[in-house]
Enzyme design. Structure first.
Site, mmCIF file in Angstrom:
data_model
loop_
_atom_site.group_PDB
_atom_site.id
_atom_site.type_symbol
_atom_site.label_atom_id
_atom_site.label_comp_id
_atom_site.label_asym_id
_atom_site.label_seq_id
_atom_site.Cartn_x
_atom_site.Cartn_y
_atom_site.Cartn_z
ATOM 1 N N LYS A 55 36.851 10.305 27.467
ATOM 2 C CA LYS A 55 38.017 10.604 26.617
ATOM 3 C C LYS A 55 37.632 10.556 25.147
ATOM 4 C CE LYS A 55 41.439 8.917 29.851
ATOM 5 N NZ LYS A 55 41.996 7.696 30.427
ATOM 6 N N GLN A 99 44.367 2.221 29.392
ATOM 7 C CA GLN A 99 43.776 2.636 30.666
ATOM 8 C C GLN A 99 44.283 1.740 31.784
ATOM 9 O OE1 GLN A 99 41.794 5.345 31.064
ATOM 10 N NE2 GLN A 99 41.537 4.982 33.253
ATOM 11 N N ASP A 122 50.557 9.326 27.656
ATOM 12 C CA ASP A 122 50.514 9.325 29.124
ATOM 13 C C ASP A 122 51.835 9.798 29.718
ATOM 14 O OD1 ASP A 122 48.123 8.556 30.405
ATOM 15 O OD2 ASP A 122 48.391 6.452 29.826
HETATM 16 N N1 GUN Z 1 44.038 5.515 35.172
HETATM 17 C C1 GUN Z 1 43.860 6.568 36.024
HETATM 18 N N2 GUN Z 1 44.538 7.655 35.578
HETATM 19 C C2 GUN Z 1 45.158 7.286 34.443
HETATM 20 C C3 GUN Z 1 45.982 7.977 33.514
HETATM 21 O O1 GUN Z 1 46.312 9.168 33.663
HETATM 22 N N3 GUN Z 1 46.403 7.243 32.453
HETATM 23 C C4 GUN Z 1 46.075 5.948 32.286
HETATM 24 N N4 GUN Z 1 46.554 5.309 31.219
HETATM 25 N N5 GUN Z 1 45.298 5.272 33.116
HETATM 26 C C5 GUN Z 1 44.843 5.952 34.186
#
Ligand code: GUN
Length: 295
Positions: A55, A99, A122
């Site tokens: 990311k 996350q 998100d």
């Molecule tokens: N962990 C796995 N997928 C995601 C996501 O789309 N967002 C977040 N914040 N954590 C994740």
């Protein structure tokens, strides 16, 4: 019958990131604003570390600022909430992602609700969940949004099509269903207690597989010509001791029946990060009252 068309998420997400990069450049040039994304990782889960690193790399490649906060696994919940509060107040931060999963001693819902809905890239905050359900402008969860972009690219207008979403999670299944309703599909949400799942799936022009069970959905469940979006990413052990990534769909049998299908890896996966960058740009534009960015 010929094999299904492969829906290439790597190529599509690459083009989307290029578009985002040019909008970011415009925003920096015209408005002197650099969109910023803060990613918070608590603990050392190896898969999460890989996601966070990717990311950060993609964020910088697009011309945005990336702020990474790595906290030890035993970080108290209060400290995490304080950090989120400071990111909410920081004008250089337009998007915040914590996350998931977070360590067990931290209440996930409390964390989600601590994030300013305007910075919730998100789309997990109840305000954004509600806004999406009410058909209002919202920040939309990245994986369902990426899946929808692939569907529209492949099928054009989706109105009137029968869609089955397998899985009812807050991250994928439920928001995916909302997006498909917004596109005027007839939507069924199937889950672990659905009776006769194969016959439910057989009705669908669009199949979204988001159950988290390796290769569960078989080719003979698929209506010939249907479009299949496989959200699953499962690592399975092979007899020779190696491992392999597979989706929730049994690709080998489904590719013989479907009209189009996403591979795993290289389907939905790369779309998720591209949509996170898109959400960050959209959030930044809204926070500065700039015209809405369309994709
Ligand atoms: N962990 C796995 N997928 C995601 C996501 O789309 N967002 C977040 N914040 N954590 C994740």
């Amino acid at each position: 019958m010929t094999d299904a068309k492969l829906i290439d998420g790597t190529v599509f997400s690459g083009k989307l990131r290029e578009t985002i990069a040019s909008r970011v450049a415009e925003m920096k040039g015209k408005h002197r604003i650099t969109p910023g994304l803060a990613v918070v990782l608590v603990g050392e889960d190896p898969a999460s570390q890989v996601y966070v690193r990717t990311k950060g790399k993609r964020t910088v490649e697009t011309g945005m600022n990336s702020f990474e906060h790595k906290l030890p696994a035993d970080t108290p919940e209060d400290s995490l909430l304080l950090l989120i509060d400071s990111l909410n107040k920081d004008p250089a931060v337009h998007g915040i992602l914590v996350q998931l999963p977070v360590p067990k001693h931290i209440d996930t819902q409390k964390v989600i609700e601590a994030i300013d809905p305007a910075k919730d890239v998100d789309g997990f905050h109840p305000v954004n969940v509600g806004r999406l359900a009410a058909g209002m402008d919202a920040l939309v969860p990245c994986t369902p949004l990426g899946s929808l972009l692939l569907l529209k690219d492949n099928l054009g207008k989706l109105g009137g099509l029968d869609a089955v979403v397998i899985g009812r999670s807050n991250i994928v299944g439920k928001p995916m269903a909302q997006l498909l309703i917004r596109e005027s599909c007839t939507v069924t949400i199937a889950h672990s207690q659905t009776r006769d799942l194969p016959s439910v799936v057989r009705r669908a022009d669009i199949v979204i597989a988001a159950v988290g069970r390796p290769e569960m959905i078989k080719g003979d469940w698929i209506k010939p010509g249907a479009t299949v979006i496989d959200v699953g990413i499962n690592r399975i052990d092979l007899p020779d001791g190696k491992t392999r990534l597979v989706g929730d769909v049994d690709f080998a049998s489904a590719v013989k029946v479907a009209g189009a299908i996403t591979p795993v890896p290289g389907g939905v996966g790369p779309m998720t990060i591209a949509c996170l960058l898109r959400n960050t740009l959209v959030a930044c534009a809204r926070q500065h009252n700039l015209p809405e960015v369309e994709f």
